[in-house]
Each structure stands twice: as C-alpha cells, then as structure tokens.
Design a protein around this motif. Sequence first.
Motif, PDB file in Angstrom:
ATOM      1  N   SER A 122      44.392   9.806 -15.287  1.00  0.00           N
ATOM      2  CA  SER A 122      43.200  10.024 -16.112  1.00  0.00           C
ATOM      3  C   SER A 122      42.043  10.508 -15.244  1.00  0.00           C
ATOM      4  O   SER A 122      41.958  10.218 -14.054  1.00  0.00           O
ATOM      5  CB  SER A 122      42.826   8.706 -16.802  1.00  0.00           C
ATOM      6  OG  SER A 122      41.507   8.743 -17.284  1.00  0.00           O
ATOM      7  N   ALA A 123      41.118  11.247 -15.873  1.00  0.00           N
ATOM      8  CA  ALA A 123      39.923  11.704 -15.165  1.00  0.00           C
ATOM      9  C   ALA A 123      38.919  10.585 -14.951  1.00  0.00           C
ATOM     10  O   ALA A 123      37.910  10.790 -14.277  1.00  0.00           O
ATOM     11  CB  ALA A 123      39.270  12.842 -15.944  1.00  0.00           C
ATOM     12  N   ASP A 124      39.194   9.411 -15.500  1.00  0.00           N
ATOM     13  CA  ASP A 124      38.315   8.245 -15.339  1.00  0.00           C
ATOM     14  C   ASP A 124      38.909   7.316 -14.291  1.00  0.00           C
ATOM     15  O   ASP A 124      39.899   6.636 -14.556  1.00  0.00           O
ATOM     16  CB  ASP A 124      38.181   7.508 -16.671  1.00  0.00           C
ATOM     17  CG  ASP A 124      37.278   6.281 -16.573  1.00  0.00           C
ATOM     18  OD1 ASP A 124      36.734   6.027 -15.480  1.00  0.00           O
ATOM     19  OD2 ASP A 124      37.135   5.577 -17.584  1.00  0.00           O
ATOM     20  N   PRO A 125      38.341   7.273 -13.077  1.00  0.00           N
ATOM     21  CA  PRO A 125      38.935   6.434 -12.033  1.00  0.00           C
ATOM     22  C   PRO A 125      38.986   4.957 -12.406  1.00  0.00           C
ATOM     23  O   PRO A 125      39.921   4.253 -12.016  1.00  0.00           O
ATOM     24  CB  PRO A 125      38.036   6.677 -10.817  1.00  0.00           C
ATOM     25  CG  PRO A 125      36.781   7.279 -11.357  1.00  0.00           C
ATOM     26  CD  PRO A 125      37.163   8.006 -12.594  1.00  0.00           C
ATOM     27  N   ALA A 126      38.010   4.474 -13.169  1.00  0.00           N
ATOM     28  CA  ALA A 126      38.016   3.061 -13.561  1.00  0.00           C
ATOM     29  C   ALA A 126      39.230   2.739 -14.427  1.00  0.00           C
ATOM     30  O   ALA A 126      39.854   1.682 -14.289  1.00  0.00           O
ATOM     31  CB  ALA A 126      36.731   2.716 -14.304  1.00  0.00           C
ATOM     32  N   GLN A 127      39.592   3.671 -15.311  1.00  0.00           N
ATOM     33  CA  GLN A 127      40.761   3.464 -16.163  1.00  0.00           C
ATOM     34  C   GLN A 127      42.040   3.443 -15.337  1.00  0.00           C
ATOM     35  O   GLN A 127      42.908   2.573 -15.513  1.00  0.00           O
ATOM     36  CB  GLN A 127      40.834   4.561 -17.219  1.00  0.00           C
ATOM     37  CG  GLN A 127      42.017   4.429 -18.167  1.00  0.00           C
ATOM     38  CD  GLN A 127      42.061   5.560 -19.192  1.00  0.00           C
ATOM     39  OE1 GLN A 127      41.071   6.240 -19.417  1.00  0.00           O
ATOM     40  NE2 GLN A 127      43.207   5.759 -19.822  1.00  0.00           N
ATOM     41  N   TRP A 173      39.072  13.560 -10.782  1.00  0.00           N
ATOM     42  CA  TRP A 173      38.017  12.554 -10.750  1.00  0.00           C
ATOM     43  C   TRP A 173      36.703  13.226 -10.347  1.00  0.00           C
ATOM     44  O   TRP A 173      36.706  14.201  -9.578  1.00  0.00           O
ATOM     45  CB  TRP A 173      38.344  11.464  -9.735  1.00  0.00           C
ATOM     46  CG  TRP A 173      39.435  10.528 -10.168  1.00  0.00           C
ATOM     47  CD1 TRP A 173      40.065  10.507 -11.368  1.00  0.00           C
ATOM     48  CD2 TRP A 173      40.019   9.496  -9.380  1.00  0.00           C
ATOM     49  NE1 TRP A 173      41.014   9.519 -11.390  1.00  0.00           N
ATOM     50  CE2 TRP A 173      41.003   8.869 -10.182  1.00  0.00           C
ATOM     51  CE3 TRP A 173      39.809   9.026  -8.088  1.00  0.00           C
ATOM     52  CZ2 TRP A 173      41.781   7.813  -9.725  1.00  0.00           C
ATOM     53  CZ3 TRP A 173      40.576   7.967  -7.631  1.00  0.00           C
ATOM     54  CH2 TRP A 173      41.549   7.370  -8.443  1.00  0.00           C
ATOM     55  N   PRO A 174      35.580  12.700 -10.805  1.00  0.00           N
ATOM     56  CA  PRO A 174      34.296  13.260 -10.379  1.00  0.00           C
ATOM     57  C   PRO A 174      34.124  13.149  -8.861  1.00  0.00           C
ATOM     58  O   PRO A 174      34.528  12.148  -8.256  1.00  0.00           O
ATOM     59  CB  PRO A 174      33.266  12.391 -11.102  1.00  0.00           C
ATOM     60  CG  PRO A 174      34.005  11.790 -12.258  1.00  0.00           C
ATOM     61  CD  PRO A 174      35.418  11.613 -11.785  1.00  0.00           C
ATOM     62  N   SER A 177      33.283   9.723  -6.634  1.00  0.00           N
ATOM     63  CA  SER A 177      33.676   8.519  -7.384  1.00  0.00           C
ATOM     64  C   SER A 177      33.733   7.313  -6.453  1.00  0.00           C
ATOM     65  O   SER A 177      34.279   7.391  -5.344  1.00  0.00           O
ATOM     66  CB  SER A 177      35.047   8.725  -8.034  1.00  0.00           C
ATOM     67  OG  SER A 177      35.010   9.731  -9.010  1.00  0.00           O
ATOM     68  N   ILE A 182      35.124   0.304  -7.219  1.00  0.00           N
ATOM     69  CA  ILE A 182      35.832   0.091  -8.483  1.00  0.00           C
ATOM     70  C   ILE A 182      37.112  -0.694  -8.250  1.00  0.00           C
ATOM     71  O   ILE A 182      37.440  -1.635  -8.996  1.00  0.00           O
ATOM     72  CB  ILE A 182      36.130   1.440  -9.160  1.00  0.00           C
ATOM     73  CG1 ILE A 182      34.838   2.145  -9.559  1.00  0.00           C
ATOM     74  CG2 ILE A 182      37.027   1.236 -10.394  1.00  0.00           C
ATOM     75  CD1 ILE A 182      35.049   3.596  -9.989  1.00  0.00           C
ATOM     76  N   ARG A 186      38.095  -4.466  -9.740  1.00  0.00           N
ATOM     77  CA  ARG A 186      39.287  -4.734 -10.553  1.00  0.00           C
ATOM     78  C   ARG A 186      40.161  -5.794  -9.907  1.00  0.00           C
ATOM     79  O   ARG A 186      40.747  -6.628 -10.597  1.00  0.00           O
ATOM     80  CB  ARG A 186      40.080  -3.436 -10.763  1.00  0.00           C
ATOM     81  CG  ARG A 186      39.355  -2.358 -11.539  1.00  0.00           C
ATOM     82  CD  ARG A 186      38.990  -2.845 -12.949  1.00  0.00           C
ATOM     83  NE  ARG A 186      38.385  -1.785 -13.754  1.00  0.00           N
ATOM     84  CZ  ARG A 186      37.096  -1.507 -13.789  1.00  0.00           C
ATOM     85  NH1 ARG A 186      36.230  -2.205 -13.048  1.00  0.00           N
ATOM     86  NH2 ARG A 186      36.622  -0.538 -14.551  1.00  0.00           N
TER      87      ARG A 186
END
Length: 405
Positions: A122-127, A173-174, A177, A182, A186
């Motif tokens: 995913s492009a969302d590293p947190a996800q 990812w941006p 990041s 992050i 987690r």
Amino acid sequence: MNGKGTTARTRLERGRGALGPALELVHTGRAPTRAVLTAELGVTRATAGAVAAELEALGLIRVDSRPGAAAGSQGRPSHRLSVDEAGPVVLAAQVHADGFRAALVGLGGRIVATAPGRGTASADPAQVLGAVVETGAGLLRAAGRRCVGAGLAVPSAVAEPEGTALNPLHIAWPVGSRVREIFAERVRAAGIEGPAFTGNDVNLAALAEHRHGAGRGAQHLLCVATGHRGVGGALVLDGRLHTGSSGLALEVGHLTVNPEGRSCYCGSRGCLDVEADPLAFLTAAGRTPGPESSLLQQSRDLLRTEYADPAVRGAAAELIDRLGLGLAGLVNILNPDRIILGGLHRELLEADPDRLRAVVADRSLWGRSGGVPILPCTLDHNSLVGAAELAWQPVLDDPLGALGR
C-alpha cells in the motif's frame, strides 16, 4: 567470605565486560569451543568458563561440557559452544514491492518461523507496517517465545538520525515517510518487548552475509543486489556498515551504466537501477510480466528453465555487461577485497560467471592487477536476517543490561 568465594566473584566481575564480545563470537560462529573463546577474548580459561556459564544462565547459549573427541585427537576435548535454539527471538520484517515478509529470528541468524504477506505494498506506510507487525505478533503467539526487539528492512535509503525513507521509489510511499517511528509505534502497540530499528534492505543483507554468510572474513565487503525492483548496494568495513554521514551512502542503483538507456525514476537515464533489475531482464528477453508471481521469481524461473533460448541468453548477457560496468566503477573507487551479489544478480553470476568477472576485470584497475573475488550471497532471506541483526545488537553489546538482569 573465604578466599575461594572471593576469587570466583572477582573472576565473574572481570568476565562481565567480556559477555558481549563472547556472545558475538558464538553468534557469528567464530567461537565453536571454549578453547577458541578463551583465545579470542584473551582471558584465562577460568574466566572464559565463567563468561560462558553466565551466557548459558541467560538462556542465550548452550555449553556442552562432554563433547565427543574427534577421531585421532589427543587430550580432553574442549567444551562446545552453540546458540540456545530455545532462547529468545527477535521480530524481523522486510517490505518490498510485492508485499512483505515477517519472521522470528534467533541468535546465529537462525530463522525460527516466517510468514509472507502478499500483494502490492500500500502507498500508506502506516497500513503496511501495521500488517507487518500484526503478522509478526501472530508468529510470536504461536511460538510462545520471548521477544527482545524488532527490526525492519525497507527498499529505500533510510536517513539518519530521523529514520525516514528518503526514496521509496518502488513502493509509492511518500518521500520522507517516518518509517522507524511508525514501526516502533506499531511494535509497542502490539505489546512486543524491546527496541525497534529500521534500515535499508541491501545494507541489512550485507550485514547478515558478513556475519553469517558469503561475506565472512572479508575486511572490505561490497554487496550489490537486485530484489523485486531496483538495485541497491552496501559496504561493510571492518565489520561495520558504512552508511555515510547521514545513512545515505552506496546508492549504487543510480550509477549511469548506459547513457542512452532507460529513463530512471530518479530523473536520469541508464541507471543501474533500471538497466539491471528483474523488470529490465524480462523486458530485454521479450517477456511480458504476468501477475502470477513477483518479477524476481519470474526472472529466476526464466533463467533456470529457458536459458537455452537465444533471447533469454542475450538478455542475460546484456544485464551482465551493465552490471559489470557498475561493479568495475565501484571497484575502482572502493577497492573491496570481496564482492557478493544477491537477488537476480546472484542468478546472473551463476548463469555466466566468466563473463561477469571478465567485464569487471577488464574495466577496473584493481581487477586487472589481481582480481576481486565475486561470489553469490548464500543466505535465504538475508535482508530479514540483517533486520534481525539490528534488533539483536543491543543484546550483543550488553547481554545483562538488555535482558533486564
């Protein structure tokens, strides 16, 4: 306290400072016996025995006090030392263009359990990192083992000291990041004990190979690899990763090896990153990548099963020549005493070792003067093992402090 008790306490106190060095020697396989440990540490036999006993009491190593004698040997065999296979583990994870993999890794670089996460990252590293840690936590619950830390390998340069992903080109990812922050968040939220670390995947592969694989014994080790996408490099000097002033050294993927070549994600043309990775190989061979497996796996399968096809052989030769040009430039600058190749580059070396070595020798000053050994990486999942090395390092530095005794 009597004199014997005082002597034992003094011996143990002297040995406490040697616990970390002793554990690292066993961890890397350089001290298989107590006699070797004694010599490597430069201590008395009694002190080495006290150190080994303390590490065994911590659940980190095993001491076999009654090993069998080797055939033809004389005298009493030395106690054998090994990592404790039932001891603590660390959580290690790697994110790549086709998903991620999580693992539990013990001392000695031993993978205890592993599980892949499939699909495009995913492009969302947190996800992504949430899924990584959730998978790792599941492995820990199933194993019922104590965890003492966590390490993460990412396909990007990681800027120090911030722990940000500077150029995650192949996972969208941006830029910048906060991957380390992050990941640590987690890990804590999952109730996993110990510190959390993050590093570049090829850097960590090089560290793992230097301690446990094809790089053992090298003083100046150059590692170049292509995994699922792109090309990365790393340099180990005297046992330590050379990461530069801010963690960004050895971005070898952006060496120009074909000035009129493919456009690169960095804005240049003909970079090693796009001239010598799995997509470049499949394209050069006239194959259209399919969705059935990763680009790396499709490239490996093509090399192994269709190398007799002139198009495949020609594509391999093209990539070998590009890779050789890049390696030759690195040899001229870095003068390594060994080069190891990972991912698809390992497969290319095995397909035509003479061609690659000839290109490097012909194009590099040091290559012509004596040659630099070029070897394949030998560890499966070496970036995972390297991520584990990050997490094990506090224990290797101070076993008593890290384990809370």
